[in-house]
Design a protein around this motif. Structure first.
Motif, short mmCIF file in Angstrom:
data_model
loop_
_atom_site.label_atom_id
_atom_site.label_comp_id
_atom_site.label_asym_id
_atom_site.label_seq_id
_atom_site.Cartn_x
_atom_site.Cartn_y
_atom_site.Cartn_z
N TYR A 66 0.85 -1.19 0.00
CA TYR A 66 0.00 0.00 0.00
C TYR A 66 0.89 1.24 0.00
O TYR A 66 1.48 1.59 1.03
CB TYR A 66 -0.93 -0.01 1.22
N ALA A 67 0.98 1.90 -1.15
CA ALA A 67 1.91 3.01 -1.34
C ALA A 67 1.70 4.15 -0.35
O ALA A 67 2.66 4.71 0.17
CB ALA A 67 1.82 3.53 -2.78
N SER A 68 0.45 4.52 -0.07
CA SER A 68 0.21 5.63 0.85
C SER A 68 0.68 5.29 2.26
O SER A 68 1.25 6.13 2.95
CB SER A 68 -1.27 6.02 0.86
N LEU A 69 0.46 4.08 2.67
CA LEU A 69 0.92 3.65 4.00
C LEU A 69 2.45 3.61 4.05
O LEU A 69 3.05 4.04 5.03
CB LEU A 69 0.35 2.28 4.35
N LEU A 73 4.84 5.68 6.67
CA LEU A 73 5.79 4.95 7.51
C LEU A 73 7.24 5.34 7.20
O LEU A 73 8.06 5.45 8.11
CB LEU A 73 5.59 3.45 7.35
N ALA A 74 7.55 5.55 5.93
CA ALA A 74 8.92 5.93 5.55
C ALA A 74 9.28 7.30 6.12
O ALA A 74 10.37 7.50 6.66
CB ALA A 74 9.07 5.92 4.03
N ILE A 75 8.36 8.25 6.00
CA ILE A 75 8.62 9.60 6.53
C ILE A 75 8.74 9.55 8.05
O ILE A 75 9.67 10.13 8.64
CB ILE A 75 7.52 10.58 6.08
N SER A 76 7.82 8.83 8.70
CA SER A 76 7.87 8.70 10.16
C SER A 76 9.16 8.02 10.60
O SER A 76 9.79 8.43 11.58
CB SER A 76 6.67 7.90 10.67
N GLY A 77 9.55 6.97 9.89
CA GLY A 77 10.78 6.24 10.22
C GLY A 77 12.02 7.10 10.06
O GLY A 77 12.92 7.07 10.89
N ALA A 78 12.06 7.89 8.98
CA ALA A 78 13.21 8.77 8.76
C ALA A 78 13.31 9.82 9.85
O ALA A 78 14.40 10.09 10.39
CB ALA A 78 13.11 9.43 7.38
N LEU A 79 12.18 10.43 10.20
CA LEU A 79 12.19 11.42 11.28
C LEU A 79 12.59 10.79 12.62
O LEU A 79 13.36 11.36 13.38
CB LEU A 79 10.83 12.10 11.39
N GLY A 80 12.08 9.59 12.88
CA GLY A 80 12.44 8.88 14.10
C GLY A 80 13.92 8.54 14.15
O GLY A 80 14.56 8.63 15.20
N ALA A 81 14.49 8.15 12.99
CA ALA A 81 15.92 7.83 12.93
C ALA A 81 16.77 9.06 13.20
O ALA A 81 17.77 9.00 13.93
CB ALA A 81 16.26 7.24 11.56
N ILE A 82 16.37 10.19 12.64
CA ILE A 82 17.12 11.43 12.86
C ILE A 82 17.04 11.83 14.33
O ILE A 82 18.06 12.15 14.95
CB ILE A 82 16.59 12.56 11.95
N LEU A 83 15.84 11.80 14.90
CA LEU A 83 15.67 12.14 16.31
C LEU A 83 16.42 11.15 17.20
O LEU A 83 17.11 11.56 18.15
CB LEU A 83 14.19 12.16 16.68
N GLY A 84 16.33 9.86 16.89
CA GLY A 84 17.02 8.84 17.68
C GLY A 84 18.53 9.01 17.64
O GLY A 84 19.21 8.87 18.66
#
Length: 124
Positions: A66-69, A73-84
């Motif tokens: 599901y492309a929208s999902l 998730l990709a944007i959230s994961g990238a932001l989480g990785a940067i913050l982490g």
């Protein structure tokens, strides 16, 4: 050397079965090979990439993507990785190791609890 290969194979198989072999891989590296925590976590990410790649191929062939999902998730994961990364650079590695251990225990408890609830519902 052969022991490491055997353990890696077993952990990969467990990961493929959904047992959480990646978390076990970090524990193995940190305890039995004296690999520093952050390097073990980085190796776990590399381990995950290979596991996820095979899953992606299977899901693509079954058209269960599901492309929208994925975008969310990709944007959230990238932001989480940067913050982490930002947070981990400022925490003492010994404290980080303890936080990670507590997280694994809590995750294990929730996984066991969820597994038991699923078993009850199928037996009823």
């Amino acid at each position: 050397m052969i022991f490491d290969v055997i353990i890696s194979f077993v952990l990969a198989a467990l990961s493929g079965l959904g047992v959480g072999g990646g978390g076990l891989f970090v524990i193995f590296l940190a305890i039995f090979t004296d690999t520093p925590q952050l390097i073990a976590q980085g190796m776990n990410l590399l381990f995950f990439i290979f596991s996820a790649s095979s899953s992606l191929i299977i899901h693509l062939t079954h058209r269960k993507i599901y492309a929208s999902l994925i975008a969310v998730l990709a944007i959230s994961g990238a932001l989480g990785a940067i913050l982490g990364t930002f947070v981990c650079e400022r925490i003492d590695p010994n404290i980080l190791r303890k936080i990670f251990g507590v997280m694994l225990v809590i995750t294990g408890i929730f996984t066991l609890k969820k597994g038991r609830e699923g078993t009850r519902s199928t037996l009823s």
